[in-house]
Design a protein around this motif. Structure first.
Motif, PDB file in Angstrom:
ATOM      1  N   ALA A   1      10.559   9.852   0.219  1.00 20.23           N
ATOM      2  CA  ALA A   1      10.762   8.413   0.367  1.00 20.23           C
ATOM      3  C   ALA A   1      11.821   8.133   1.421  1.00 20.23           C
ATOM      4  CB  ALA A   1      11.179   7.802  -0.964  1.00 20.23           C
ATOM      5  N   ARG A   2      11.542   7.121   2.249  1.00 19.21           N
ATOM      6  CA  ARG A   2      12.534   6.623   3.202  1.00 19.21           C
ATOM      7  C   ARG A   2      12.762   5.143   2.901  1.00 19.21           C
ATOM      8  NH1 ARG A   2      14.412  10.351   6.588  1.00 19.21           N
ATOM      9  NH2 ARG A   2      16.196   9.113   5.889  1.00 19.21           N
ATOM     10  N   HIS A   3      14.009   4.800   2.611  1.00 21.06           N
ATOM     11  CA  HIS A   3      14.405   3.438   2.260  1.00 21.06           C
ATOM     12  C   HIS A   3      14.559   2.638   3.544  1.00 21.06           C
ATOM     13  CE1 HIS A   3      17.787   0.703   0.489  1.00 21.06           C
ATOM     14  NE2 HIS A   3      16.631   0.075   0.513  1.00 21.06           N
ATOM     15  N   LEU A   4      13.789   1.558   3.675  1.00 26.23           N
ATOM     16  CA  LEU A   4      13.784   0.724   4.868  1.00 26.23           C
ATOM     17  C   LEU A   4      14.132  -0.709   4.470  1.00 26.23           C
ATOM     18  CD1 LEU A   4      10.420   2.057   6.363  1.00 26.23           C
ATOM     19  CD2 LEU A   4      12.724   2.884   6.877  1.00 26.23           C
TER      20      LEU A   4
ATOM     21  N   PHE B   1       3.156   6.505   4.943  1.00 24.46           N
ATOM     22  CA  PHE B   1       2.650   5.286   4.328  1.00 24.46           C
ATOM     23  C   PHE B   1       3.787   4.272   4.383  1.00 24.46           C
ATOM     24  CE2 PHE B   1       0.539   8.984   2.735  1.00 24.46           C
ATOM     25  CZ  PHE B   1      -0.809   8.638   2.740  1.00 24.46           C
ATOM     26  N   THR B   2       3.621   3.215   5.186  1.00 22.17           N
ATOM     27  CA  THR B   2       4.755   2.387   5.562  1.00 22.17           C
ATOM     28  C   THR B   2       4.835   1.055   4.823  1.00 22.17           C
ATOM     29  OG1 THR B   2       3.473   1.525   7.443  1.00 22.17           O
ATOM     30  CG2 THR B   2       4.950   3.399   7.862  1.00 22.17           C
ATOM     31  N   GLY B   3       3.929   0.785   3.885  1.00 19.41           N
ATOM     32  CA  GLY B   3       3.979  -0.508   3.222  1.00 19.41           C
ATOM     33  C   GLY B   3       3.910  -1.621   4.250  1.00 19.41           C
ATOM     34  N   ASP B   4       4.807  -2.614   4.139  1.00 21.30           N
ATOM     35  CA  ASP B   4       4.829  -3.716   5.108  1.00 21.30           C
ATOM     36  C   ASP B   4       5.982  -3.596   6.093  1.00 21.30           C
ATOM     37  OD1 ASP B   4       2.608  -4.732   3.861  1.00 21.30           O
ATOM     38  OD2 ASP B   4       3.563  -6.558   3.125  1.00 21.30           O
ATOM     39  N   CYS B   5       6.462  -2.382   6.327  1.00 18.40           N
ATOM     40  CA  CYS B   5       7.597  -2.198   7.239  1.00 18.40           C
ATOM     41  C   CYS B   5       7.199  -1.814   8.654  1.00 18.40           C
ATOM     42  CB  CYS B   5       8.564  -1.156   6.671  1.00 18.40           C
ATOM     43  SG  CYS B   5       9.497  -1.762   5.247  1.00 18.40           S
ATOM     44  N   LEU B   6       5.992  -1.278   8.835  1.00 16.15           N
ATOM     45  CA  LEU B   6       5.546  -0.900  10.169  1.00 16.15           C
ATOM     46  C   LEU B   6       4.030  -1.046  10.239  1.00 16.15           C
ATOM     47  CD1 LEU B   6       6.079   0.297  13.004  1.00 16.15           C
ATOM     48  CD2 LEU B   6       5.797   2.577  11.979  1.00 16.15           C
ATOM     49  N   PHE B   7       3.593  -1.749  11.291  1.00 16.18           N
ATOM     50  CA  PHE B   7       2.177  -2.005  11.533  1.00 16.18           C
ATOM     51  C   PHE B   7       1.851  -1.672  12.989  1.00 16.18           C
ATOM     52  CE2 PHE B   7       3.420  -5.112   8.285  1.00 16.18           C
ATOM     53  CZ  PHE B   7       2.417  -4.941   7.329  1.00 16.18           C
TER      54      PHE B   7
ATOM     55  N   ILE C   1       9.765  -6.366  -9.555  1.00 15.55           N
ATOM     56  CA  ILE C   1       8.402  -5.964  -9.903  1.00 15.55           C
ATOM     57  C   ILE C   1       8.265  -6.114 -11.421  1.00 15.55           C
ATOM     58  CG2 ILE C   1       6.749  -4.042  -9.915  1.00 15.55           C
ATOM     59  CD1 ILE C   1       8.342  -2.947  -7.452  1.00 15.55           C
ATOM     60  N   PRO C   2       7.332  -6.933 -11.908  1.00 20.15           N
ATOM     61  CA  PRO C   2       7.307  -7.264 -13.338  1.00 20.15           C
ATOM     62  C   PRO C   2       6.755  -6.179 -14.254  1.00 20.15           C
ATOM     63  CG  PRO C   2       5.555  -8.409 -12.215  1.00 20.15           C
ATOM     64  CD  PRO C   2       6.365  -7.740 -11.149  1.00 20.15           C
ATOM     65  N   VAL C   3       6.374  -5.055 -13.711  1.00 22.58           N
ATOM     66  CA  VAL C   3       6.023  -3.882 -14.509  1.00 22.58           C
ATOM     67  C   VAL C   3       7.179  -2.897 -14.399  1.00 22.58           C
ATOM     68  CG1 VAL C   3       4.384  -1.987 -14.818  1.00 22.58           C
ATOM     69  CG2 VAL C   3       3.563  -4.236 -14.056  1.00 22.58           C
ATOM     70  N   GLU C   4       7.621  -2.355 -15.505  1.00 22.99           N
ATOM     71  CA  GLU C   4       8.786  -1.477 -15.493  1.00 22.99           C
ATOM     72  C   GLU C   4       8.610  -0.320 -14.517  1.00 22.99           C
ATOM     73  OE1 GLU C   4      11.411   1.440 -18.456  1.00 22.99           O
ATOM     74  OE2 GLU C   4       9.515   0.567 -19.141  1.00 22.99           O
ATOM     75  N   THR C   5       9.619  -0.113 -13.680  1.00 20.78           N
ATOM     76  CA  THR C   5       9.666   1.050 -12.797  1.00 20.78           C
ATOM     77  C   THR C   5      10.335   2.183 -13.552  1.00 20.78           C
ATOM     78  OG1 THR C   5       9.765  -0.299 -10.787  1.00 20.78           O
ATOM     79  CG2 THR C   5      10.587   1.961 -10.631  1.00 20.78           C
ATOM     80  N   ARG C   6       9.564   3.198 -13.909  1.00 20.51           N
ATOM     81  CA  ARG C   6      10.118   4.300 -14.691  1.00 20.51           C
ATOM     82  C   ARG C   6      11.018   5.194 -13.851  1.00 20.51           C
ATOM     83  NH1 ARG C   6       5.437   7.271 -17.859  1.00 20.51           N
ATOM     84  NH2 ARG C   6       7.250   8.489 -18.528  1.00 20.51           N
ATOM     85  N   VAL C   7      10.716   5.287 -12.563  1.00 23.46           N
ATOM     86  CA  VAL C   7      11.522   6.137 -11.682  1.00 23.46           C
ATOM     87  C   VAL C   7      11.942   5.332 -10.455  1.00 23.46           C
ATOM     88  CG1 VAL C   7      11.657   8.308 -10.423  1.00 23.46           C
ATOM     89  CG2 VAL C   7      10.171   8.136 -12.437  1.00 23.46           C
ATOM     90  N   PRO C   8      13.161   4.781 -10.441  1.00 14.26           N
ATOM     91  CA  PRO C   8      13.664   4.112  -9.242  1.00 14.26           C
ATOM     92  C   PRO C   8      13.926   5.151  -8.147  1.00 14.26           C
ATOM     93  CG  PRO C   8      14.914   3.481 -11.200  1.00 14.26           C
ATOM     94  CD  PRO C   8      14.109   4.680 -11.563  1.00 14.26           C
ATOM     95  N   VAL C   9      13.573   4.805  -6.919  1.00 17.53           N
ATOM     96  CA  VAL C   9      13.589   5.758  -5.816  1.00 17.53           C
ATOM     97  C   VAL C   9      14.629   5.351  -4.779  1.00 17.53           C
ATOM     98  CG1 VAL C   9      12.199   6.754  -3.959  1.00 17.53           C
ATOM     99  CG2 VAL C   9      11.146   6.289  -6.183  1.00 17.53           C
TER     100      VAL C   9
ATOM    101  N   SER D   1      12.358  -1.794   0.144  1.00 19.25           N
ATOM    102  CA  SER D   1      11.097  -1.223   0.610  1.00 19.25           C
ATOM    103  C   SER D   1      11.232   0.280   0.840  1.00 19.25           C
ATOM    104  CB  SER D   1      10.656  -1.879   1.924  1.00 19.25           C
ATOM    105  OG  SER D   1      10.246  -3.205   1.754  1.00 19.25           O
ATOM    106  N   ILE D   2      10.157   0.997   0.530  1.00 17.55           N
ATOM    107  CA  ILE D   2      10.141   2.427   0.826  1.00 17.55           C
ATOM    108  C   ILE D   2       8.876   2.789   1.600  1.00 17.55           C
ATOM    109  CG2 ILE D   2      11.631   3.238  -1.041  1.00 17.55           C
ATOM    110  CD1 ILE D   2       9.084   3.910  -2.653  1.00 17.55           C
TER     111      ILE D   2
END
Length: 218
Positions: free
Chosen positions: A127-130, A152-158, A104-112, A137-138
């Motif tokens: 957060a659940r790491h998938l 909120f599943t991002g692109d991991c579950l539809f 991700i080209p914007v700095e992640t201040r808090v990696p999860v 992905s989280i």
């Protein structure tokens, strides 16, 4: 009005009003992504999930109160096109999965990492790491103390299946394993699912099809 979760690019946000939390869902182009603005009703602090595109649209949704944080669900470019502009305008703290942050080209201040919590106002997300759609992905789970959970599943579950694993059998196996063990197993059927694209669903609507998804391999 009753929340449906059906939104269109260029159309208004749909607002899901819970007792402690307001969830505003908006669709942005050009890839019909969903972005979610969460607002703590007790403190008015806000958090944005996926500054996907159309920074002007997202900043209008955010309004004058700003946001405390913005979470990027994964490193694919259609989920962070507006991130730099939104962060510059709001000063929001950035969160993303530890294993996707470098993409991700914007700095992640808090990696999860899996099981980490993200709080704003009186609201806490877990957060659940998938793994499988991307390495880091989280999904974000809000366990509503007054009702059922929301995820909120991002692109991991539809609706209709897990996210794209690009015909990689190992990636698919890992993703469906993670989705089953970290989302379906601990959460009830009433859990509301907010995906990264398209309409919402519930775990109850999708659970009967898990064996079918495994058999078809996507």
């Amino acid at each position: 009005m009753t929340y449906s979760g059906a939104v269109k690019v260029g159309g208004p946000a749909d607002v899901h009003e819970l007792q402690d939390l307001m969830i505003s869902k908006v669709a942005v182009g050009p890839m019909d992504n969903n972005a979610y603005l969460l607002r703590c009703r007790a403190t008015d602090q806000q958090l944005l999930i996926d500054a996907a595109a159309e920074a002007a649209t997202l900043l209008r949704l955010i309004g004058d109160d700003g946001i405390a944080s913005v979470v990027t669900t994964h490193r694919h470019g259609d989920h962070w096109q507006a991130l730099e502009e939104v962060v510059a305008a709001t000063g929001a703290r950035t969160y993303a999965g530890r294993d996707d942050a470098e993409g991700i080209p914007v700095e992640t201040r808090v990696p999860v990492a899996d099981g980490d919590t993200i709080s704003f106002g009186h609201i806490t997300l877990t957060a659940r790491h998938l793994v499988g759609h991307t390495p880091g992905s989280i999904a974000l789970v809000y366990d509503d103390p007054h009702g059922h959970p929301h995820v909120f599943t991002g692109d991991c579950l539809f609706p209709g299946g897990v996210g794209n694993t690009h015909q990689d059998p190992q990636a698919f196996a890992r993703l469906i394993d993670d989705v089953e063990t970290k989302i379906f197993a601990p959460l009830p059927d009433e859990t509301w699912v907010y995906p990264g694209h398209g309409n919402d669903t519930s775990l109850g609507a999708e659970r009967p099809h898990l064996a079918e998804w495994r058999a078809r391999g996507w």
